[in-house]
Scaffold this active site. Structure first.
Site, short mmCIF file in Angstrom:
data_model
loop_
_atom_site.label_atom_id
_atom_site.label_comp_id
_atom_site.label_asym_id
_atom_site.label_seq_id
_atom_site.Cartn_x
_atom_site.Cartn_y
_atom_site.Cartn_z
N HIS A 48 -15.67 -77.63 38.30
CA HIS A 48 -16.86 -76.60 38.49
C HIS A 48 -18.02 -76.95 37.48
O HIS A 48 -19.10 -76.09 37.52
CB HIS A 48 -16.89 -75.31 38.89
CG HIS A 48 -16.04 -75.28 40.03
ND1 HIS A 48 -16.42 -75.60 41.65
CD2 HIS A 48 -14.77 -74.67 40.66
CE1 HIS A 48 -15.82 -75.51 42.43
NE2 HIS A 48 -14.70 -74.90 41.98
N ARG A 73 -8.90 -78.71 33.35
CA ARG A 73 -8.94 -78.65 34.78
C ARG A 73 -9.39 -80.01 35.07
O ARG A 73 -10.77 -80.02 34.94
CB ARG A 73 -9.44 -77.27 35.28
CG ARG A 73 -9.52 -77.36 36.86
CD ARG A 73 -9.37 -76.08 37.45
NE ARG A 73 -10.80 -75.62 37.59
CZ ARG A 73 -11.14 -74.61 38.15
NH1 ARG A 73 -10.47 -73.98 39.01
NH2 ARG A 73 -12.66 -74.15 38.07
N ASP A 87 -4.26 -89.64 28.22
CA ASP A 87 -4.47 -90.68 26.97
C ASP A 87 -5.17 -90.39 25.98
O ASP A 87 -5.21 -90.52 24.91
CB ASP A 87 -4.89 -92.13 27.80
CG ASP A 87 -3.91 -92.57 28.36
OD1 ASP A 87 -2.51 -92.36 28.31
OD2 ASP A 87 -4.01 -93.91 28.99
N GLU A 152 -4.83 -72.17 46.12
CA GLU A 152 -6.04 -71.51 46.56
C GLU A 152 -6.59 -71.56 48.03
O GLU A 152 -7.82 -71.23 48.23
CB GLU A 152 -7.09 -72.19 45.41
CG GLU A 152 -7.32 -73.52 45.52
CD GLU A 152 -8.39 -73.96 44.50
OE1 GLU A 152 -9.22 -73.24 44.20
OE2 GLU A 152 -8.18 -75.06 44.06
N ASP A 178 -11.20 -68.70 45.86
CA ASP A 178 -11.32 -69.88 46.94
C ASP A 178 -10.09 -69.08 47.85
O ASP A 178 -10.34 -69.26 49.22
CB ASP A 178 -10.83 -70.99 46.25
CG ASP A 178 -11.84 -71.58 45.80
OD1 ASP A 178 -12.80 -72.32 46.38
OD2 ASP A 178 -11.92 -71.69 44.25
#
Length: 253
Positions: A48, A73, A87, A152, A178
């Protein structure tokens, strides 16, 4: 030398409660500032917030230089995106919108090297291995991954027990906003939504996994703690900044 020890995972395994803050400003300078505040962990939000792989990298460097442990996230569970953030040095990932055990199993495999998983073996080019100078990185990287799966919606809640039972999943995180929206409820503060979240946290803990949640009110975090949650998001940089700015403006208006 191998992969760095994942201190956040080690603290969770030691039974500690770890409190953290969302970083949504998508800026390394503000991430570095947040790293001085004393949170156990800071989450760089790629879902977001307007982040890409390079902005995540710059914030990862900033957080790793401070006292908090970084969490990333991603916007989804794409194994290619997972490979990229691992990585560049992320070791703790939060993946949103997990709805089944099959999806959870794929996410575990995406974070592990063959033969356990499907992570691309490009460690010689990766910041995670100090660009190939950590000779035992490939042998040790899997054990230091902390995988957090976010449940969620209705589908995820229905499959919660199956998701929790997937080996390699470390934390199951309930997304209260959510989930409330998908259930047709007014928001996380809705009494029914809150009850569902707290029951889900208790179920996760009862099945031997760490439970996590995000809440902006102290009483909500206290209730989640009582339910057994140990990975606790207690704020977001954008919200904290906006509220502080508005309070200061109101003081002199």
């Amino acid at each position: 030398m191998g992969a760095p020890v994942n201190k956040l995972k080690a603290r969770l395994l030691a039974g500690e409660r770890c409190h953290g803050c969302w970083l949504g400003l998508a800026d390394a300078y503000s991430a570095e500032l947040a790293g001085t505040a004393g949170f156990d962990w800071l989450l760089i939000d790629g879902e977001h917030a307007p982040n890409d792989i390079r902005s995540i990298l710059s914030q990862l460097r900033a957080v790793q230089a401070g006292r908090s442990e970084p969490v990333v996230r991603l916007p989804d569970g794409d194994p290619v995106k997972i490979k990229q953030v691992l990585d560049i040095g992320a070791q703790t990932l939060l993946i949103p919108i997990v709805e089944s055990a099959e999806q959870a199993e794929l996410l575990v495999r995406a974070t592990r090297y063959p033969p356990r998983g499907i992570r691309g073996v490009g460690a010689a080019l990766a910041r995670a291995s100090s660009f190939g100078s950590e000779s035992d990185y490939l042998a040790t990287a899997d054990a230091e991954i902390c995988l957090i799966l976010q449940v969620e919606n209705r589908a995820g809640l229905a499959a919660l027990d199956d998701i929790v039972n997937v080996e390699g999943v470390d934390v199951v995180f309930i997304g209260p906003a959510d989930l409330a929206a998908d259930l047709g409820l007014s928001g996380p503060a809705d009494p029914q939504a809150r009850k569902i979240v707290m029951e889900a946290l208790s179920r996760i803990v009862a099945r031997g996994k760490f439970a996590g949640v995000l809440g902006f009110q102290r009483d909500y975090i206290d209730a989640a703690t009582e339910a057994g949650a140990t990975f606790l998001g207690v704020g977001a940089d954008i919200t904290i900044l906006r509220e502080a700015l508005a309070a200061r403006a109101q003081e002199y208006r």
